[in-house]
Structures are given as C-alpha cells and as structure tokens.
Enzyme design. Structure first.
Site, PDB file in Angstrom:
ATOM      1  N   GLY A 108       7.607   4.448   3.009  1.00 28.24           N
ATOM      2  CA  GLY A 108       8.385   3.725   1.784  1.00 28.24           C
ATOM      3  C   GLY A 108       9.803   4.000   2.002  1.00 28.24           C
ATOM      4  O   GLY A 108      10.533   2.816   2.027  1.00 28.24           O
ATOM      5  N   ASP A 132       7.180   4.117  -7.956  1.00 29.88           N
ATOM      6  CA  ASP A 132       6.199   5.290  -7.508  1.00 29.88           C
ATOM      7  C   ASP A 132       5.981   5.991  -8.811  1.00 29.88           C
ATOM      8  O   ASP A 132       6.366   5.587  -9.889  1.00 29.88           O
ATOM      9  CB  ASP A 132       7.186   6.319  -6.632  1.00 29.88           C
ATOM     10  CG  ASP A 132       6.301   7.154  -5.808  1.00 29.88           C
ATOM     11  OD1 ASP A 132       5.581   7.938  -6.527  1.00 29.88           O
ATOM     12  OD2 ASP A 132       6.470   7.027  -4.311  1.00 29.88           O
ATOM     13  N   ASN A 172      -7.563   7.175  -2.356  1.00 30.60           N
ATOM     14  CA  ASN A 172      -6.851   5.932  -2.229  1.00 30.60           C
ATOM     15  C   ASN A 172      -7.026   4.800  -2.801  1.00 30.60           C
ATOM     16  O   ASN A 172      -6.408   3.806  -3.423  1.00 30.60           O
ATOM     17  CB  ASN A 172      -6.127   5.531  -0.711  1.00 30.60           C
ATOM     18  CG  ASN A 172      -5.046   6.927  -0.265  1.00 30.60           C
ATOM     19  OD1 ASN A 172      -4.687   7.404  -1.121  1.00 30.60           O
ATOM     20  ND2 ASN A 172      -4.900   6.788   1.061  1.00 30.60           N
ATOM     21  N   HIS A 232      -8.764  -0.130  11.774  1.00 29.26           N
ATOM     22  CA  HIS A 232      -7.750   0.752  12.023  1.00 29.26           C
ATOM     23  C   HIS A 232      -8.398   2.123  11.933  1.00 29.26           C
ATOM     24  O   HIS A 232      -8.044   2.691  10.907  1.00 29.26           O
ATOM     25  CB  HIS A 232      -6.711   0.350  11.093  1.00 29.26           C
ATOM     26  CG  HIS A 232      -5.415   1.196  11.412  1.00 29.26           C
ATOM     27  ND1 HIS A 232      -4.914   1.387  12.374  1.00 29.26           N
ATOM     28  CD2 HIS A 232      -4.739   1.962  10.166  1.00 29.26           C
ATOM     29  CE1 HIS A 232      -3.705   2.120  12.229  1.00 29.26           C
ATOM     30  NE2 HIS A 232      -3.792   2.421  11.067  1.00 29.26           N
TER      31      HIS A 232
HETATM   32  N1  APR Z   1       1.327   4.481  -7.774  1.00 31.18           N
HETATM   33  C1  APR Z   1       2.697   4.578  -7.046  1.00 31.18           C
HETATM   34  N2  APR Z   1       2.760   5.627  -6.171  1.00 31.18           N
HETATM   35  C2  APR Z   1       2.102   6.472  -5.764  1.00 31.18           C
HETATM   36  C3  APR Z   1       0.881   6.330  -6.440  1.00 31.18           C
HETATM   37  C4  APR Z   1       0.622   5.414  -7.377  1.00 31.18           C
HETATM   38  N3  APR Z   1      -0.651   5.458  -8.126  1.00 31.18           N
HETATM   39  N4  APR Z   1      -0.063   7.496  -5.735  1.00 31.18           N
HETATM   40  C5  APR Z   1       0.876   7.866  -4.825  1.00 31.18           C
HETATM   41  N5  APR Z   1       2.017   7.361  -4.826  1.00 31.18           N
HETATM   42  C6  APR Z   1       3.266   7.560  -4.002  1.00 31.18           C
HETATM   43  C7  APR Z   1       3.345   9.093  -3.716  1.00 31.18           C
HETATM   44  O1  APR Z   1       4.230   9.628  -4.876  1.00 31.18           O
HETATM   45  C8  APR Z   1       4.418   9.030  -2.445  1.00 31.18           C
HETATM   46  O2  APR Z   1       5.771   8.866  -2.821  1.00 31.18           O
HETATM   47  O3  APR Z   1       3.124   7.099  -2.691  1.00 31.18           O
HETATM   48  C9  APR Z   1       3.726   7.848  -1.929  1.00 31.18           C
HETATM   49  C10 APR Z   1       3.089   8.097  -0.532  1.00 31.18           C
HETATM   50  O4  APR Z   1       3.894   8.898   0.449  1.00 31.18           O
HETATM   51  P1  APR Z   1       3.647   9.837   1.348  1.00 31.18           P
HETATM   52  O5  APR Z   1       2.721  10.866   0.869  1.00 31.18           O
HETATM   53  O6  APR Z   1       5.041  10.295   2.128  1.00 31.18           O
HETATM   54  O7  APR Z   1       2.690   8.936   2.457  1.00 31.18           O
HETATM   55  P2  APR Z   1       2.938   8.173   3.634  1.00 31.18           P
HETATM   56  O8  APR Z   1       3.321   8.980   4.960  1.00 31.18           O
HETATM   57  O9  APR Z   1       4.473   7.193   3.250  1.00 31.18           O
HETATM   58  O10 APR Z   1       2.026   7.174   3.882  1.00 31.18           O
HETATM   59  C11 APR Z   1       1.414   6.436   2.793  1.00 31.18           C
HETATM   60  O11 APR Z   1       0.259   4.881   4.228  1.00 31.18           O
HETATM   61  O12 APR Z   1      -0.321   5.016   6.663  1.00 31.18           O
HETATM   62  C12 APR Z   1      -0.705   5.044   5.410  1.00 31.18           C
HETATM   63  O13 APR Z   1      -2.140   6.930   5.860  1.00 31.18           O
HETATM   64  C13 APR Z   1      -1.031   6.674   5.318  1.00 31.18           C
HETATM   65  O14 APR Z   1      -2.221   6.324   3.189  1.00 31.18           O
HETATM   66  C14 APR Z   1      -0.973   6.824   3.450  1.00 31.18           C
HETATM   67  C15 APR Z   1       0.175   5.679   3.251  1.00 31.18           C
END
Ligand code: APR
Length: 311
Positions: free
Chosen positions: A17, A36, A100, A180
């Site tokens: 993000g 978030d 997820n 994927h």
């Molecule tokens: N609503 C909003 N945001 C959320 C929720 C929710 N219900 N649950 C989790 N988050 C937010 C987390 O707080 C975090 O900021 O989603 C974000 C996920 O970020 P990262 O943990 O850094 O993960 P990232 O590497 O960005 O990957 C995100 O994309 O490619 C896929 O496998 C990867 O499933 C993963 C996703």
C-alpha cells in the site's frame, strides 16, 4: 496547486500500500486515500506525511490522507486492496486463505457501499480466491474486479529471461497464466526477445530453470527478506493495470479475472490474458493452448475450485 479530480483508494497501507502511494504520487496520477485498521492508522499517517514531504523535491502536488472510515473512499475511481496478511518463510499463499478471507469479506461490503462504480484491483493472497470472494460479497460486476497475478509473474518471467540472455527486459515479451501459486504456467512456447523465440537463444535446461525460478520467485524473496514479502514489484505491476484503466490503454495483461466458459473454465477467477481499458476488464483473449498447457490450466482450475468451496 493542481486540483486533483481523480481519487484512488488504497485499502491496506502496509508494504504494498505505501509503495503504491509513492508510485501514484510520483506521477501525480490522483489524490490518494489510504484505509487501514484503527490501530495502524497513526503509522500510516506518518508514511503519508513522509511521501507528501517529497512534493517539493518531486514537483508534484498529490494529497495523501489516511483514515479508518470507509466513507472517505467515496468517489474513488480505483480501489486497490492489499489489506490482509502477507506470508512468512515456509508458507504458501494458500496458507493465508482463512485469515485473508475474513478481511476481504468485510472490505468487499464497504467498497460496494462507498465506491460501487470503482475499478477494483486486488493483491491480497491467495489472490484468485480473494477476487472470487470479493465478487461474491460485493455483488459488483466482473468487469470491475481484477487480481494481480500475471502482471507480476510475467514481469518476473521477463526479468529472468533478460538475466539469462543478457538482453534488456524491455525487449522480452511473455506471459504467465493460471493461478497465482506454485503451479502457475509460464508460457515458454510464446516467449520472445525482440520477436525472437527464446528457444533460439537459450537451451532447454536454461528455459526450465527460468520457469522454475519464476514459479518460486515470490518464495525466493520471502526467504531472503526474512520479514514480509515482495512489495516493490507487486506495486509496480499493479500500477501497470491501474494506468491501463485510468488512461484507457487497452493493455493486454494476464490477470486474475472471472472466466465464464473461456478456456473451458466456469465461474472461476484465474489468470488469463485480458484487455484492460476504461471499461475495466474489457475482454478475455482466448488463444489456443497445446495439450500440456491446457492440462496445466485444468490442474490450476481444480485447485481453485477446491478453494471456492471454502468461501
Ligand atoms: N482492513 C484494512 N486494513 C487491514 C485489514 C482490514 N480488515 N487487515 C489488515 N489490514 C492492513 C494491515 O494493518 C496492514 O497495514 O493491511 C496491511 C497489510 O500490509 P502488510 O502486512 O505490509 O502486507 P503487504 O506486504 O502489503 O501485502 C498485502 O498483498 O501480495 C499480497 O500476500 C500479500 O496478502 C498480502 C497482501
């Protein structure tokens, strides 16, 4: 200051993000709203301010805000969903299914309520099944929903061909179809470098190594990073899809989209070549597959059907 009439909503302001916020603002594409969880929002506000502080150096004016209130995504032309959990070393993308799925269920209803006309790009894994869940729970049209798969996987396939041949990745053209995941299908038969089939530039063994490394690239990065998964290349690949939509580019990018009969696949999101333009997913392009490729696609389809029963 330029008035931004376009808005892109990022659901999830983690690694991918925030890389997206950077890429969108660097090119001045649109105003960015990051949604978030409340407990993460201060840290994301910090990232947003950090990126906005780039404005004077980059000469751009993009406003970036962070919030936990979904009504702030109203009016977004594009919604990019990265909310959820990334995998850790030793995990497959499918290991993220349960956790997820819960995230996507709640997010889909909010997006449908506040940005029902948006083009929605999902990255949350396992992405094909997350798209399926989003489609089911949002009730939005299939042309509005697309998952990041081929853009990223084909990009890695292109990179590895470029590295082996010593020729620029820009000149490599190839595609990865299917789910994927570890059984994705890098199509070697149609891969070219500057129009030259890769079979004339590389040995069978070299090609097989490239195929395997493409399939394993996500895990290779997860294992090397030790904490988190790839985020720069996923964000860049998402931007290709978003730009194709925003500027009606009619790009042909293999992506996770809903097949309803195409390639003998019914009611399943899976990676197939499609045209992305102002109409969203405008068309799935069907090409003839040989027996091996078609058998591999069926294996992917069956695995995804198993997942669908859990939605
Ligand atoms: N609503 C909003 N945001 C959320 C929720 C929710 N219900 N649950 C989790 N988050 C937010 C987390 O707080 C975090 O900021 O989603 C974000 C996920 O970020 P990262 O943990 O850094 O993960 P990232 O590497 O960005 O990957 C995100 O994309 O490619 C896929 O496998 C990867 O499933 C993963 C996703």
């Amino acid at each position: 200051m330029r008035v931004h009439t376009r808005k892109i909503a990022l659901i999830g302001g983690g690694q991918i993000g925030s890389a997206l916020a950077l890429l969108i603002s660097q090119k001045d594409h649109a105003e960015v709203v990051i949604i978030d969880l409340p407990q993460a929002i201060d840290s994301i506000k910090g990232k947003a301010l950090d990126i906005m502080a780039m404005r004077p150096h980059a000469g751009v004016d993009v406003p970036i805000t962070a919030s936990s209130d979904y009504s702030d995504i109203a009016g977004a032309e594009v919604v990019i969903i990265t909310a959820g959990v990334p995998r850790k070393a030793g995990m497959t993308r499918n290991d993220l299914l349960d956790i997820n799925l819960g995230v996507i269920k709640s997010v889909s209803k909010e997006v449908a309520k506040h940005a029902p006309n948006a083009f929605v790009v999902l990255s949350t894994n396992p992405v094909d099944t997350m798209c399926q869940a989003f489609h089911k729970y949002s009730g939005m049209d299939k042309s509005q929903i697309i998952g990041l798969s081929g853009a990223l996987d084909s990009g890695r396939f292109r990179l590895f061909i470029a590295m082996k041949t010593g020729i620029s990745a820009k000149d490599v053209s190839c595609m990865v179809m299917g789910g994927h995941g570890p059984t994705m299908i890098p199509l070697t038969r149609t891969a070219t470098v500057g129009g030259i089939p890769i079979q004339t530039l590389l040995s069978d063994q070299q090609i097989e190594e490239i195929v395997q490394r493409t399939r394993d690239a996500g895990s290779e990065i997860v294992n090397l990073m030790g904490n988190g998964s790839a985020y720069i290349s996923p964000a860049s690949a998402i931007m290709e899809m978003v730009v194709a939509y925003l500027y009606n580019k009619k790009r042909l990018i293999a992506s996770s989209v809903l097949c309803e009969g195409e390639y003998g696949i019914d009611n399943c999101f899976i990676g197939v070549p499609c045209i992305i333009g102002a109409g969203g997913v405008e068309k799935i392009v069907e090409m003839e597959l040989n027996k091996t490729e078609s058998d591999q696609l069926q294996i992917n389809y069956r695995a995804l059907q198993d997942n669908i029963t859990q939605i």
